[in-house]
Design an enzyme around this catalytic site. Sequence first.
Site, PDB file in Angstrom:
ATOM      1  N   LYS A 180      42.933  45.005  55.019  1.00  0.00           N
ATOM      2  CA  LYS A 180      43.020  46.045  56.045  1.00  0.00           C
ATOM      3  C   LYS A 180      43.082  45.402  57.426  1.00  0.00           C
ATOM      4  CE  LYS A 180      40.962  50.296  54.277  1.00  0.00           C
ATOM      5  NZ  LYS A 180      39.864  51.272  54.476  1.00  0.00           N
ATOM      6  N   GLU A 224      26.410  46.422  57.061  1.00  0.00           N
ATOM      7  CA  GLU A 224      27.378  46.433  55.961  1.00  0.00           C
ATOM      8  C   GLU A 224      26.731  45.933  54.673  1.00  0.00           C
ATOM      9  OE1 GLU A 224      30.317  47.603  55.595  1.00  0.00           O
ATOM     10  OE2 GLU A 224      31.084  47.940  57.612  1.00  0.00           O
ATOM     11  N   ARG A 233      38.957  52.817  46.654  1.00  0.00           N
ATOM     12  CA  ARG A 233      38.637  51.958  47.788  1.00  0.00           C
ATOM     13  C   ARG A 233      37.892  52.724  48.871  1.00  0.00           C
ATOM     14  NH1 ARG A 233      42.228  47.188  50.545  1.00  0.00           N
ATOM     15  NH2 ARG A 233      40.795  46.776  52.263  1.00  0.00           N
ATOM     16  N   ASN A 285      33.950  52.778  52.457  1.00  0.00           N
ATOM     17  CA  ASN A 285      33.674  53.445  53.728  1.00  0.00           C
ATOM     18  C   ASN A 285      32.370  54.226  53.683  1.00  0.00           C
ATOM     19  OD1 ASN A 285      35.985  52.831  55.485  1.00  0.00           O
ATOM     20  ND2 ASN A 285      37.172  53.880  53.919  1.00  0.00           N
ATOM     21  N   HIS A 307      30.573  55.334  56.819  1.00  0.00           N
ATOM     22  CA  HIS A 307      31.479  55.030  57.929  1.00  0.00           C
ATOM     23  C   HIS A 307      32.044  56.251  58.649  1.00  0.00           C
ATOM     24  CE1 HIS A 307      31.156  51.032  56.357  1.00  0.00           C
ATOM     25  NE2 HIS A 307      32.041  50.546  57.183  1.00  0.00           N
ATOM     26  N   HIS A 322      31.988  55.447  62.490  1.00  0.00           N
ATOM     27  CA  HIS A 322      33.145  55.340  63.383  1.00  0.00           C
ATOM     28  C   HIS A 322      33.068  56.365  64.516  1.00  0.00           C
ATOM     29  CE1 HIS A 322      35.788  53.202  60.138  1.00  0.00           C
ATOM     30  NE2 HIS A 322      34.973  52.382  60.757  1.00  0.00           N
TER      31      HIS A 322
END
Length: 342
Positions: free
Chosen positions: A132, A174, A225, A229, A232, A236
């Site tokens: 990414k 994370e 996938r 996240n 997130h 974000h």
Amino acid sequence: MITVPVPLGERSYDVLVGFGARHRLLEVLPIGVQRAVVVTQANIGVEVDPGVEHQVLTIGQGEAEKDLETIEDLCRRFAQYGVTRGDVVVAVGGGMVTDVAGFAAAVYHRGVPVVHVSTTLLGQIDAAIGGKTGVNLPEGKNLVGAFWQPSAVLCDTEVLATLPPREYRSGLGEMAKYRFLGAPDLLDLPLDERVSACVRIKADVVSSDEREGASHTALEGKRSRAILNYGHTLAHALEIATNFDVTHGECVAIGLVYAAELAWRLGRIDRARVDEHRATVGAYDLPMSLPPGVDAEELLPLFARDKKAVRGVTFVLDGPNGVEPVTGIDEKIVREALEAVR
């Protein structure tokens, strides 16, 4: 040195984790490469030797520099140096550097090879792996980018000792996420094994769903996938709402607790599982509450701009089948969960 493969057919590559991994750069360059462009930042303080003719290009620091203007500037400098598809871009730095250099490599000449030498904990366990790349817009984080797999990733745990304490703690946000994606109790492991355990999980998920195309479809037992996240959606939004004054990892930590509170209100998990999220985040000495001055009226529009929002606002939530994307949540419940982390 621990080697973790990322199996993606002809795009497969290895992630090398260990003390001094950066010194293995020459061995992981694509075969036949004659020249390299090293993209880094002035404050990184980590030098590498590609073993071939090379030029070092520096980019600015901070999220404000993670934009399309930086990509244009890099690509123009590639052109001035005469970079071809037979050359390689080497990104040396944290997630910002690998995101930017990787995106520039993806779009210059419609794609030149890139190798990541990750120098932060957050980059080593997440940002540098999986292909990414991207930059921010004023409207949101990482809204412009491309999937572009590196030829190799070097995670040198030696350089982590030089990170400022807050930067290191950002990576722990994370790392806490991986506790709920199948990692063991990482705090009991040596550093190299902690990093490689996270890398293995990410490699497994990326190999199942390389381009996050299966976020809303069946994966026949494999993992979307989108689960990477976890935490997130709020994270974000918080980064934008605070103008990046709160680090990414700190925002992810708050986002993990928020996701647990939201999942509990939806009946997906019990209260003990919420407490487990809070205990995990607390063990890493990370925040669990919204920063002062941030409210729902500011965050809700940002949720809608998240990249996962294909069919309305999407959250990645824990549940009986593990962590997975969830849509169609009543706004009242979204607001109630926000109050629980105020």
